[in-house]
Design an enzyme around this catalytic site. Structure first.
Site, PDB file in Angstrom:
ATOM      1  N   ARG A  61       0.806  -1.228   0.000  1.00  0.00           N
ATOM      2  CA  ARG A  61       0.000   0.000   0.000  1.00  0.00           C
ATOM      3  C   ARG A  61       0.835   1.272   0.000  1.00  0.00           C
ATOM      4  O   ARG A  61       0.290   2.348  -0.210  1.00  0.00           O
ATOM      5  CB  ARG A  61      -0.921   0.010   1.216  1.00  0.00           C
ATOM      6  CG  ARG A  61      -0.182   0.074   2.527  1.00  0.00           C
ATOM      7  CD  ARG A  61      -1.102  -0.150   3.697  1.00  0.00           C
ATOM      8  NE  ARG A  61      -0.395   0.012   4.958  1.00  0.00           N
ATOM      9  CZ  ARG A  61       0.461  -0.862   5.445  1.00  0.00           C
ATOM     10  NH1 ARG A  61       0.748  -1.977   4.790  1.00  0.00           N
ATOM     11  NH2 ARG A  61       1.064  -0.639   6.609  1.00  0.00           N
ATOM     12  N   CYS A 175      -6.859  -9.870  37.507  1.00  0.00           N
ATOM     13  CA  CYS A 175      -7.222 -11.198  38.024  1.00  0.00           C
ATOM     14  C   CYS A 175      -7.876 -12.058  36.944  1.00  0.00           C
ATOM     15  O   CYS A 175      -7.787 -13.289  36.990  1.00  0.00           O
ATOM     16  CB  CYS A 175      -8.090 -11.098  39.280  1.00  0.00           C
ATOM     17  SG  CYS A 175      -9.350  -9.866  39.169  1.00  0.00           S
ATOM     18  N   CYS A 445      -4.397  23.324  25.286  1.00  0.00           N
ATOM     19  CA  CYS A 445      -4.506  24.501  24.414  1.00  0.00           C
ATOM     20  C   CYS A 445      -5.211  25.689  25.056  1.00  0.00           C
ATOM     21  O   CYS A 445      -5.304  26.738  24.443  1.00  0.00           O
ATOM     22  CB  CYS A 445      -5.148  24.130  23.074  1.00  0.00           C
ATOM     23  SG  CYS A 445      -6.888  23.704  23.178  1.00  0.00           S
TER      24      CYS A 445
HETATM   25  N1  ATP Z   1       7.912  10.147  16.012  1.00  0.00           N
HETATM   26  C1  ATP Z   1       7.852   9.927  14.699  1.00  0.00           C
HETATM   27  N2  ATP Z   1       8.585  10.668  13.852  1.00  0.00           N
HETATM   28  C2  ATP Z   1       8.547  10.452  12.530  1.00  0.00           C
HETATM   29  N3  ATP Z   1       7.797   9.489  11.957  1.00  0.00           N
HETATM   30  C3  ATP Z   1       7.050   8.715  12.745  1.00  0.00           C
HETATM   31  C4  ATP Z   1       7.034   8.897  14.157  1.00  0.00           C
HETATM   32  N4  ATP Z   1       6.202   7.973  14.688  1.00  0.00           N
HETATM   33  C5  ATP Z   1       5.705   7.256  13.661  1.00  0.00           C
HETATM   34  N5  ATP Z   1       6.207   7.686  12.490  1.00  0.00           N
HETATM   35  C6  ATP Z   1       5.938   7.166  11.149  1.00  0.00           C
HETATM   36  O1  ATP Z   1       4.585   7.331  10.806  1.00  0.00           O
HETATM   37  C7  ATP Z   1       4.289   6.400   9.767  1.00  0.00           C
HETATM   38  C8  ATP Z   1       2.871   5.922   9.919  1.00  0.00           C
HETATM   39  O2  ATP Z   1       2.550   5.154   8.787  1.00  0.00           O
HETATM   40  P1  ATP Z   1       1.682   3.827   8.818  1.00  0.00           P
HETATM   41  O3  ATP Z   1       0.580   3.988   9.770  1.00  0.00           O
HETATM   42  O4  ATP Z   1       1.349   3.474   7.433  1.00  0.00           O
HETATM   43  O5  ATP Z   1       2.642   2.815   9.526  1.00  0.00           O
HETATM   44  P2  ATP Z   1       3.605   1.715   8.940  1.00  0.00           P
HETATM   45  O6  ATP Z   1       4.551   1.402  10.055  1.00  0.00           O
HETATM   46  O7  ATP Z   1       4.189   2.126   7.638  1.00  0.00           O
HETATM   47  O8  ATP Z   1       2.630   0.515   8.639  1.00  0.00           O
HETATM   48  P3  ATP Z   1       2.206  -0.659   9.603  1.00  0.00           P
HETATM   49  O9  ATP Z   1       2.043  -0.006  10.941  1.00  0.00           O
HETATM   50  O10 ATP Z   1       0.905  -1.117   9.038  1.00  0.00           O
HETATM   51  O11 ATP Z   1       3.301  -1.668   9.567  1.00  0.00           O
HETATM   52  C9  ATP Z   1       5.302   5.276   9.861  1.00  0.00           C
HETATM   53  O12 ATP Z   1       6.074   5.229   8.696  1.00  0.00           O
HETATM   54  C10 ATP Z   1       6.116   5.653  11.081  1.00  0.00           C
HETATM   55  O13 ATP Z   1       7.477   5.327  10.955  1.00  0.00           O
HETATM   56 ZN    ZN Z   2      -6.962  21.371  23.372  1.00  0.00          ZN
END
Ligand code: ATP
Ligand code: ZN
Length: 620
Positions: A61, A175, A445
């Site tokens: 995807r 539990c 906020c």
């Molecule tokens: N703190 C962060 N900084 C930068 N990128 C982040 C951070 N946390 C998460 N991500 C990125 O956000 C993206 C979210 O994409 P997605 O939900 O498609 O996850 P994925 O890891 O590619 O897929 P899946 O979880 O299905 O294996 C990921 O590529 C992840 O690495």
């Molecule tokens: Zn808020």
């Protein structure tokens, strides 16, 4: 193929598109789609950040990635692929976590807007705060299977990401997991806890042995737990499950016997538990049934390997084999750093085999239907399959909202939901009628954010205040705290500065009922007043409660339910849908995300829902 937007957009919008710098956070399912849309829409200045590398499982995807990219940085490859659509764009890629301090408020201020394409709450909370502090619009988005959502967040105009509590997360009482499981998920959670007890990050709350304090069993069980042994003086010496396993040399038969025979015998001795329940059946390793529950052996041999049910004999073999492999990995890690440990990962064969085998053996003992490894993987990993089409729809809506922002028509950036089934108006893509105004009580906020923390000041240490309250529950990254009245520093983000006092209790530091702390997190440019409310620790009551409104803390009657008053939420789940979400609560500043912990309801892709061991924290 360079994008041409002349004649498509009005001159004003075309100029705004070409002259605006955009930050995309996350280069996963939604992030790749957003990046593609941006370059094809004519944006010229884009930065994209992602901390992860490309996995084979992303390829179905995340169309900017191909097989030869597996193992490479997502942000870097996404940039290269997007440039092939439109080389006339300046894309800066960061293989990094957005939570790192170098992505400061000033860094955020250079962008016209931020587009989030994340999968976990810690990062979303952080970007939310950074955009509020920088006063720039943030477009949040998320998907979970066929569901999706896009939302504008703009300081003073709309709700922020933390204005409303997140969906309640399903939790199982300790539990139930330890003593009286009745569903396959209870056994899977138990299996994941067992993994952590033996090889993972130790968490006393996630014990797997019989819970002698189960109120239902009151008076019916002896005092001596099976993980205890009497010493010469007759005292009971308690050992942890891990110590016990280590002492036995991780002997598979001994561990099997303890977990699936002795502990079960012990549970049986808690007679009250079984008055109205089916009694569990202790198992011996050399007397295991070879049949596969619910199917003949021949049927069982058919089908995909992962989807084939295992007999209990097979489960025991897989248990032994995976236990030995995990032991080897664990000892290797520990020989380099004795504080290191394994992290459960659904994609690690041995870790997954171990949990699947343990869960099925336990299910058999309690007369609970067994599950295939395939099913257990999706339950333990909280996987809702990601749908490429949902990601594409959501990413399209994100960029349409970006155009509204560039036209200075923020009032048109209504939240939009994408649904599997049409609503009563026949809509699959459902816009809200207007913007949602900020929650006046939001501790993030509102103008002068304030929060009340109810704890036992004679018990909670300064370190716990920092780790469990400020970082874990309030999502701060590097907090500094001073006493309002005296200016005395209580917590410092300078390494080593407060080492001598971290293990003191709040009371020992002069933090008593009513003390007000000013807490600043420079990384997030975020300040908060924390009012400490002393409440004597009581068994079976959460040791930390947080409320947005001080009066609630005292007024709360015993048994009163949490009403979701403030915007806090304990877990950071890893899912793509922001309102559903899930993970380890501590923001993963610069490390790869930890695979999620076990117990969650499959409400969203990787939705972490339940956190059995966290029963001692309540957020109102
Ligand atoms: N703190 C962060 N900084 C930068 N990128 C982040 C951070 N946390 C998460 N991500 C990125 O956000 C993206 C979210 O994409 P997605 O939900 O498609 O996850 P994925 O890891 O590619 O897929 P899946 O979880 O299905 O294996 C990921 O590529 C992840 O690495
Ligand atoms: Zn808020």
């Amino acid at each position: 193929m360079a994008a041409s937007i002349a004649g498509v957009f009005s001159d004003d919008l075309k100029n705004a598109v070409e002259g605006s710098k955009i930050l995309v956070v996350g280069a996963g399912g939604i992030g790749c789609e957003i990046l593609k849309n941006l370059v094809l829409s004519g944006f010229k200045e884009i930065e994209i950040i992602d901390l992860d590398t490309i996995d084979v499982s992303n390829l179905n995807r995340q169309f900017l990635f191909q097989k030869q990219h597996v193992g490479k940085a997502k942000a870097v490859v996404a940039r290269e692929s997007a440039l092939s659509f439109n080389p006339d764009v300046n894309i800066v890629a960061h293989h990094d976590s957005i939570i790192k301090p170098e992505y400061s408020v000033n860094y955020f201020k250079q962008f016209k807007m931020v587009l989030n394409a994340l999968d976990n709450r810690a990062a979303r909370n952080h970007v939310n705060r950074m955009c509020l502090a920088a006063d720039i619009p943030l477009i949040e988005s998320g998907t979970a299977g066929y569901d999706g959502q896009v939302e504008l967040i703009k300081k003073g105009m709309t709700k922020c990401y933390e204005c409303e509590p997140k969906a309640a997360q399903k939790t199982f009482p300790g539990c139930t997991i330890r003593n009286t499981p009745s569903e396959p998920i209870h056994c899977i959670v138990w299996g994941k806890h067992l993994f952590n007890q033996l090889f993972g990050e130790y968490d006393a709350d996630n014990d797997v042995s019989p819970d002698t304090e189960d109120p239902e069993a009151a008076g019916s069980a002896g005092e001596t737990a099976l993980t205890s042994k009497a010493n010469d003086q007759g005292d009971v010496e308690r050992v942890t499950t891990r110590q016990w396993a280590q002492q036995s040399g991780y002997d598979s038969s001994k561990i099997f016997h303890k977990l699936f025979h002795d502990d079960i015998e012990y549970l049986l001795s808690m007679h009250n538990l079984w008055e109205k329940r089916r009694k569990p059946t202790p198992l011996k390793m050399d007397e295991l049934p070879d049949a596969v529950a619910g199917s003949s052996k021949d049927n069982a041999a058919e089908g995909l390997k992962d989807q084939r049910p295992w007999s209990i004999v097979e489960c025991a073999q897989i248990f032994s084999r995976s236990l030995q492999n995990l032991k080897t990995k664990f000892e290797e890690l520990q020989s380099k750093n004795k504080d290191d440990h394994l992290v459960w990962d659904k994609d690690d064969k041995d870790a997954m085999d171990f949990v699947a085998a343990c869960a099925n053996i336990r299910a058999h003992i309690f007369g609970i239907p067994q599950k295939t490894r395939f099913d257990i993987k999706s339950m333990a990993g909280n996987i809702i399959p990601a749908i490429a089409t949902t990601n594409a729809i959501i990413a399209g809506l994100v960029v349409l909202n970006a155009f509204n922002i560039l036209r200075n028509q923020l009032e048109n950036c209504h939240s939009v939901y994408c649904r599997l089934k049409p609503n009563h108006r026949g809509q699959l893509i459902v816009p809200e009628r207007g913007l949602n105004p900020p929650n006046e009580k939001c501790y993030v906020c509102r103008d002068s954010p304030q929060i009340t923390v109810c704890v036992d000041v004679n018990v909670l240490t300064v370190k716990e205040l920092e780790e469990r309250v400020l970082k874990s529950l309030l999502n701060m990254v590097q907090p500094d705290a001073v006493k309002d009245s005296t200016g005395d520093v209580v917590i410092s983000s300078e390494e080593g500065e407060m080492e001598g006092t971290y293990h003191k209790t709040l009371a020992e530091m002069g933090i008593l009922d009513g003390t007000v702390l000013s807490v600043d997190d420079f990384v997030q440019n975020y300040s908060l007043q924390v009012i400490v409310n002393h409440r004597k620790a009581e068994h079976n009551k959460p040791d930390i409660e947080i409320v947005g409104d001080q009066s609630k803390c005292h007024a709360k009657e015993e048994g009163e339910k949490s009403n979701g008053e403030s915007a806090l939420n304990k877990e950071e789940d890893e899912d793509d849908l922001m309102l559903l979400d899930e993970t380890p609560t501590t923001p993963a500043a610069d490390r790869k995300r930890k695979p999620e912990s076990v117990e969650e309801s499959p409400a969203a892709k990787k939705l972490r829902s339940c956190n059995v061991g966290d029963g001692d924290i309540i957020i109102l």
